[in-house]
Design a protein around this motif. Sequence first.
Motif, PDB file in Angstrom:
ATOM      1  N   GLY A 215      -2.290   1.227  -2.092  1.00  0.00           N
ATOM      2  CA  GLY A 215      -2.695   2.580  -2.412  1.00  0.00           C
ATOM      3  C   GLY A 215      -2.708   2.692  -4.129  1.00  0.00           C
ATOM      4  O   GLY A 215      -2.378   2.040  -4.732  1.00  0.00           O
ATOM      5  N   SER A 216      -3.200   4.140  -4.426  1.00  0.00           N
ATOM      6  CA  SER A 216      -3.110   4.454  -5.834  1.00  0.00           C
ATOM      7  C   SER A 216      -2.858   5.772  -5.961  1.00  0.00           C
ATOM      8  O   SER A 216      -2.625   6.596  -4.938  1.00  0.00           O
ATOM      9  N   GLU A 217      -2.963   6.413  -7.045  1.00  0.00           N
ATOM     10  CA  GLU A 217      -2.816   7.900  -7.319  1.00  0.00           C
ATOM     11  C   GLU A 217      -3.873   8.573  -6.552  1.00  0.00           C
ATOM     12  O   GLU A 217      -3.405   9.791  -6.245  1.00  0.00           O
ATOM     13  N   TYR A 218      -4.900   8.122  -6.327  1.00  0.00           N
ATOM     14  CA  TYR A 218      -5.985   8.942  -5.595  1.00  0.00           C
ATOM     15  C   TYR A 218      -5.794   8.937  -4.114  1.00  0.00           C
ATOM     16  O   TYR A 218      -6.265   9.821  -3.501  1.00  0.00           O
ATOM     17  N   GLU A 219      -5.295   7.610  -3.639  1.00  0.00           N
ATOM     18  CA  GLU A 219      -4.952   7.812  -2.274  1.00  0.00           C
ATOM     19  C   GLU A 219      -3.689   6.846  -1.970  1.00  0.00           C
ATOM     20  O   GLU A 219      -3.889   5.518  -1.739  1.00  0.00           O
ATOM     21  N   PRO A 220      -2.550   7.401  -1.942  1.00  0.00           N
ATOM     22  CA  PRO A 220      -1.419   6.764  -1.894  1.00  0.00           C
ATOM     23  C   PRO A 220      -1.135   5.825  -0.560  1.00  0.00           C
ATOM     24  O   PRO A 220      -0.762   4.606  -0.638  1.00  0.00           O
TER      25      PRO A 220
END
Length: 233
Positions: A215-220
Amino acid sequence: MTQAAPANPSPRLYSQTEHDDRGNFHYQGDLYREREPLPSICKRIERHLPQIFGDAQFSVRRQSSTGSRTIIAELLDAAEDLQDRAARDAFTARVRDQIERFSFTRSNFYQDYISCAFSTDVRIGPAYWAALAARRGNANPVASLIPLTAFKRQLKPGDQLKLVSASAGHPALGATRTVQAVRSGDLIFEGKIYLSFPRASCFACDGKRVRFAIGSEYEPDRHLVYEWLQIGL
């Protein structure tokens, strides 16, 4: 009449320090020790951050090269929701302020000059986004029955991994790839395709399916789920 001694003032922080009108910047943290080795600084920072940020978990590591020293603080978990950019920026600024207390910086932006004990790099790691997604409720969950260390031992060249779940539009969704080699940090599919192993907290395996949280801040809750096809079974 005896008066109580005044409480110790809060230390001046990096973000509270301004350049003067000639472009000079001078900050020395209250926890700075002259000529302290980088490993010692890292250990002190590892002990210090939990005292300030409570339930937050960090990984602190060092990186050195010729003429450069960097301390990397990676957030692994915290109760705060940092998906919002403003909240994330404010949190990383607070963490940097605490790390800079162990350093000094002298610079002048007109002269393109800077001298410091070390550079600071604060990151929000994939483990944080995996933990945030788990609190919200993961899609395509996989029971964590086999730990990552055991999976690395059991995965063999010749085994196959079929990608059965991924973000929409993933080019390899549905593809089955054969493992050529298993290394400590990654595995290699045929065609020299590398798949990095995540932290243990971002991994789950039930013996048949394997889930990597990426995940990332755009798509946890971004993730990859593979069907594990073992040779001889």
